[in-house]
Design a protein around this motif. Structure first.
Motif, PDB file in Angstrom:
ATOM      1  N   PHE A 175       0.841  -1.214   0.000  1.00 59.09           N
ATOM      2  CA  PHE A 175       0.000   0.000   0.000  1.00 59.09           C
ATOM      3  C   PHE A 175       0.866   1.250   0.000  1.00 59.09           C
ATOM      4  O   PHE A 175       0.666   2.175  -0.791  1.00 59.09           O
ATOM      5  CB  PHE A 175      -0.907   0.016   1.237  1.00 59.09           C
ATOM      6  N   ASN A 176       1.826   1.244   0.900  1.00 63.91           N
ATOM      7  CA  ASN A 176       2.698   2.408   0.989  1.00 63.91           C
ATOM      8  C   ASN A 176       3.585   2.545  -0.239  1.00 63.91           C
ATOM      9  O   ASN A 176       3.840   3.640  -0.706  1.00 63.91           O
ATOM     10  CB  ASN A 176       3.584   2.303   2.231  1.00 63.91           C
TER      11      ASN A 176
ATOM     12  N   GLU B 256       3.007   1.668  -3.291  1.00 57.63           N
ATOM     13  CA  GLU B 256       2.269   2.191  -4.437  1.00 57.63           C
ATOM     14  C   GLU B 256       2.097   3.710  -4.312  1.00 57.63           C
ATOM     15  O   GLU B 256       2.333   4.461  -5.249  1.00 57.63           O
ATOM     16  CB  GLU B 256       0.910   1.499  -4.528  1.00 57.63           C
ATOM     17  N   LEU B 257       1.732   4.116  -3.091  1.00 56.29           N
ATOM     18  CA  LEU B 257       1.489   5.537  -2.863  1.00 56.29           C
ATOM     19  C   LEU B 257       2.759   6.351  -3.044  1.00 56.29           C
ATOM     20  O   LEU B 257       2.776   7.363  -3.759  1.00 56.29           O
ATOM     21  CB  LEU B 257       0.915   5.742  -1.454  1.00 56.29           C
TER      22      LEU B 257
ATOM     23  N   GLU C 273       3.897   6.609  -6.568  1.00 58.71           N
ATOM     24  CA  GLU C 273       2.998   7.494  -7.316  1.00 58.71           C
ATOM     25  C   GLU C 273       3.347   8.966  -7.061  1.00 58.71           C
ATOM     26  O   GLU C 273       3.446   9.764  -7.984  1.00 58.71           O
ATOM     27  CB  GLU C 273       1.551   7.199  -6.888  1.00 58.71           C
ATOM     28  N   VAL C 274       3.546   9.295  -5.784  1.00 60.02           N
ATOM     29  CA  VAL C 274       3.858  10.686  -5.441  1.00 60.02           C
ATOM     30  C   VAL C 274       5.185  11.097  -6.075  1.00 60.02           C
ATOM     31  O   VAL C 274       5.304  12.186  -6.654  1.00 60.02           O
ATOM     32  CB  VAL C 274       3.951  10.870  -3.902  1.00 60.02           C
TER      33      VAL C 274
ATOM     34  N   ASP D 219       4.722  11.708  -9.648  1.00 68.59           N
ATOM     35  CA  ASP D 219       4.045  13.006  -9.828  1.00 68.59           C
ATOM     36  C   ASP D 219       5.028  14.150  -9.686  1.00 68.59           C
ATOM     37  O   ASP D 219       4.889  15.186 -10.318  1.00 68.59           O
ATOM     38  CB  ASP D 219       2.937  13.167  -8.785  1.00 68.59           C
TER      39      ASP D 219
ATOM     40  N   PRO E 218       1.398   7.569   8.635  1.00 67.67           N
ATOM     41  CA  PRO E 218       1.070   7.848   7.229  1.00 67.67           C
ATOM     42  C   PRO E 218       1.630   9.204   6.796  1.00 67.67           C
ATOM     43  O   PRO E 218       1.621  10.148   7.588  1.00 67.67           O
ATOM     44  CB  PRO E 218      -0.461   7.856   7.209  1.00 67.67           C
ATOM     45  N   ILE E 219       2.066   9.257   5.553  1.00 76.11           N
ATOM     46  CA  ILE E 219       2.729  10.481   5.113  1.00 76.11           C
ATOM     47  C   ILE E 219       1.727  11.615   4.915  1.00 76.11           C
ATOM     48  O   ILE E 219       0.592  11.392   4.489  1.00 76.11           O
ATOM     49  CB  ILE E 219       3.539  10.252   3.812  1.00 76.11           C
TER      50      ILE E 219
ATOM     51  N   MET F 146       0.979  14.597   2.692  1.00 72.47           N
ATOM     52  CA  MET F 146       1.384  14.862   1.323  1.00 72.47           C
ATOM     53  C   MET F 146       2.214  16.137   1.172  1.00 72.47           C
ATOM     54  O   MET F 146       3.261  16.132   0.529  1.00 72.47           O
ATOM     55  CB  MET F 146       0.141  14.915   0.429  1.00 72.47           C
ATOM     56  N   ASP F 147       1.732  17.228   1.787  1.00 73.26           N
ATOM     57  CA  ASP F 147       2.433  18.517   1.611  1.00 73.26           C
ATOM     58  C   ASP F 147       3.807  18.468   2.251  1.00 73.26           C
ATOM     59  O   ASP F 147       4.797  18.891   1.657  1.00 73.26           O
ATOM     60  CB  ASP F 147       1.601  19.654   2.231  1.00 73.26           C
TER      61      ASP F 147
ATOM     62  N   THR G 287       6.213  16.141   0.126  1.00 72.10           N
ATOM     63  CA  THR G 287       6.732  16.723  -1.123  1.00 72.10           C
ATOM     64  C   THR G 287       7.680  17.884  -0.810  1.00 72.10           C
ATOM     65  O   THR G 287       8.719  18.023  -1.443  1.00 72.10           O
ATOM     66  CB  THR G 287       5.591  17.210  -2.046  1.00 72.10           C
TER      67      THR G 287
END
Lengths: 120, 539
Positions: A12-13, A15-16, A19-20, A23, A105-106, A108-109, A112
């Motif tokens: 799960f992690n 993949e995420l 993906e990030v 991006d 859990p990460i 997002m802001d 990045t």
């Protein structure tokens, strides 16, 4: 292009995170254990490694130490990526030799923003 | 090659001598080796010893011995079994030396081998020594038990038989464990193993207070002094036991409480209530009655102590199960939830195209739900104290009563370790509101652990009030050794491998209190404070 290796055993992690990174325009590869991480590092030059701590076999701290003790890889920044979110954990992981620490859990802001400075 | 003259002598000696090169090639094989193993010299010279006489499971042992002799160790008296020409195992005693040529250059190693079956004292000498031992044992006025290194009883004196109510034949050849209460068996075995491995024993040469088991299964307090001796290559234990008369204990208990006032210290390493201090009197009806009462109170306290011990196990298991369950749950939930939340956040960034208003609204909902689940898991994580399942039953407790109760529960253990239990309770401090069973368990755990770490010395407990808080301290002289191993005194209580500490910490916390450890003149002092009046908490 910035090449990132992700060492993470949770699909799960993985993949995420892949993906990030994609991006963000990074080139990312993922492995699920320490042996593959070391093998991959021998074959490819990475600019950054994201390292989960709880892994099957060698844990992330050990893998990090192996890499940092090798003159070839010791300049690759390694960020601990971990579910540990206790007070003082960050200091502990930095003391172990990691360059930074991101808890899962990460966010997002935050994620990045923190990775941006490793962009080549 | 060694000088010829030496080889001629070696070929005649009664010990089997085999010399091999570093590559294990046999280059010397004397007549006794031929007699012992069956191969003639011309059949073995030039062959590998390992392939010939050493069974596969002994190869590692042989290699180790050869390495050790090369590193300068003296190898002698090794018991092993090799194979003879006809394939039968032969029990051997090996010695190993470096083989040198006449210029003293090392050219390999030489085995000097005796047949183990023949080296035992044989014939008349053995009979004579056995008879002498038997006569000595039977005429002894002391209660002696002699056992070999495996704990098999070899001989007992008449007095020992009387105390234990066994006959000589009953005991001969039996394991020592028949006369030891079940609860001591584990520590007895560990002690014997340690003794054999290291040559050191905690109780060798000291008098210790213990319990013994008679033939009818009844237990009685005894004092034991254990000695160890070697006869040839064999290790023997001899135990001298003395029955402790209960009346003696009673008197000496008051002696125990008196010497604090007078400042008189008990002799170190001596049992405080030994019979020579207080010669025994003929048993009167009164003392017999008091013996029976004491016997039953001993048993009562022992049962209570065992109950508390099993309470410890229950709490530890509940804690472990709950904590493992929560750890698994949290790990298994966290990863997929993190992924759900993360992908929602990615979508909300609209890097891969715009979203319809409804779509955005749905994603917001998924995101929020995920977040709330993560918060829930965080709460579980924080609650991983394991204490939730244990319910406190609060009530008023007399402080002195609960401490005395703990002293009674630990009296037997303190005797075993020759530890003096002392207390200092502030006179104004009478009552505390707490769960009686668990407060008892805290004292039992902390003091019990302090005793376990001690051999001689003391365990001291203090209790006093500080405004609205009660302050209890346990100080163990034997505890001083733990922190040396872990550097930091303050983390002693968090050592997972000392369940008594972990459980006490939880129970103190459940009472709304705090527990901490500190250094005090080289000893370890564990202090816990808790409210004297605890509000009933809804947990």
């Amino acid at each position: 292009m910035t090449k990132v290796l992700v060492v993470e055993d949770s699909p799960f992690n993985m993949e995420l995170v892949l993906e990030v990174l994609d991006d963000m325009g990074f080139i990312a590869a993922g492995v699920t254990n320490g042996a593959d991480a070391i093998k991959n590092t021998e074959n490819e030059v990475y600019d950054l490694i994201l390292m989960d701590i709880e892994l099957p076999g060698m844990d992330g701290v050990v893998i990090q130490k192996i890499l940092k003790n090798n003159i070839k890889y010791k300049n690759i920044p390694i960020i601990a990526l971990t579910a540990y979110a206790m007070k003082g954990d960050k200091e502990r992981f930095i003391a172990e030799g990691f360059d930074d620490y991101i808890s899962k859990p990460i966010n997002m802001d935050d994620f990045t923003h923190r990775l941006e400075k490793y962009r080549k | 090659m060694p000088g010829l003259t030496n080889m001629d002598i070696l070929s005649l000696v009664s010990d089997a001598i085999i010399s091999i090169t570093d590559e294990d090639i046999i280059f010397f094989w004397n007549r006794s080796a031929q007699n012992l193993f069956g191969w003639k010299e011309n059949e073995v010279i030039g062959k590998k010893l390992s392939a010939l006489a050493v069974p596969p499971e002994r190869l590692a042992e042989k290699a180790k011995l050869e390495d050790e002799v090369k590193s300068g160790k003296i190898i002698t008296g090794i018991e092993t079994a090799w194979l003879t020409k006809n394939g039968n195992p032969a029990n051997l005693i090996l010695s190993l030396i470096l083989a040198r040529d006449k210029d003293q250059n090392i050219i390999g190693s030489s085995y000097i081998i005796n047949n183990n079956n023949e080296t035992k004292p044989a014939g008349e000498a053995l009979i004579e020594s056995e008879m002498r031992l038997h006569a000595m044992m039977q005429s002894s006025t002391d209660a002696f038990i002699i056992a070999d290194k495996d704990g098999t009883i070899i001989s007992t004196t008449g007095v020992a038989q009387n105390i234990l109510q066994y006959t000589e034949q009953d005991l001969k050849g039996k394991p020592l464990s028949v006369i030891i209460p079940k609860r001591y068996k584990a520590s007895h075995e560990i002690g014997v193993q340690r003794m054999i491995a290291t040559g050191k024993a905690n109780i060798i040469g000291k008098k210790v207070g213990l319990f013994g088991v008679r033939k009818d299964g009844s237990e009685f307090p005894l004092e034991l002094s254990l000695n160890v001796w070697n006869s040839g290559k064999k290790i023997f234990f001899s135990a001298m036991i003395g029955e402790i008369k209960i009346a003696t204990i009673k008197r000496n208990t008051s002696f125990l409480s008196n010497f604090k006032k007078t400042g008189e210290k008990p002799r170190k390493n001596s049992l405080i209530f030994s019979e020579d201090t207080y010669p025994d009197e003929p048993e009167t009806v009164a003392s017999r009655l008091s013996r029976i009462t004491m016997d039953s109170s001993f048993i009562k306290y022992r049962r209570k102590a065992e109950e508390l011990q099993s309470e410890n196990t229950r709490i530890a298991l509940a804690y472990k199960a709950e904590s493992e369950f929560l750890a698994t749950i949290s790990r298994e939930f966290r990863d997929p939830l993190g992924s759900i939340i993360g992908f929602c956040e990615l979508l909300k960034r609209k890097t891969h195209g715009d979203l319809e208003k409804k779509q955005e609204q749905y994603i917001d909902t998924i995101h929020k739900s995920g977040k709330s689940l993560i918060t829930l898991i965080d709460k579980f994580e924080l609650k991983r104290t394991g204490a939730e399942k244990i319910h406190l039953v609060m009530g008023k407790i007399f402080v002195i009563e609960i401490i005395n109760e703990t002293f009674n529960l630990l009296k037997e253990k303190a005797l075993e370790h020759n530890v003096e239990l002392t207390k200092d309770i502030a006179t104004s401090f009478n009552l505390i509101n707490a769960d009686k069973k668990f407060l008892n368990l805290i004292f039992f755990n902390l003091m019990g652990n302090a005793i376990d770490f001690s051999s001689g010395g003391s365990v001291h407990i203090t209790a006093k009030e500080e405004n609205t808080m009660a302050r209890f301290s346990v100080r163990g002289s034997g505890w001083g050794d733990i922190p040396k191993k872990i550097d930091d005194y303050s983390v002693v209580l968090d050592k997972e491998n000392i369940p008594e500490f972990v459980i006490s910490k939880k129970l103190v916390q459940m009472h709304g209190g705090k527990i901490f450890s500190e250094r005090k003149d080289g000893d370890l002092l564990i202090t816990f404070i808790m409210p004297i009046e605890v509000k009933k908490r809804g947990i």
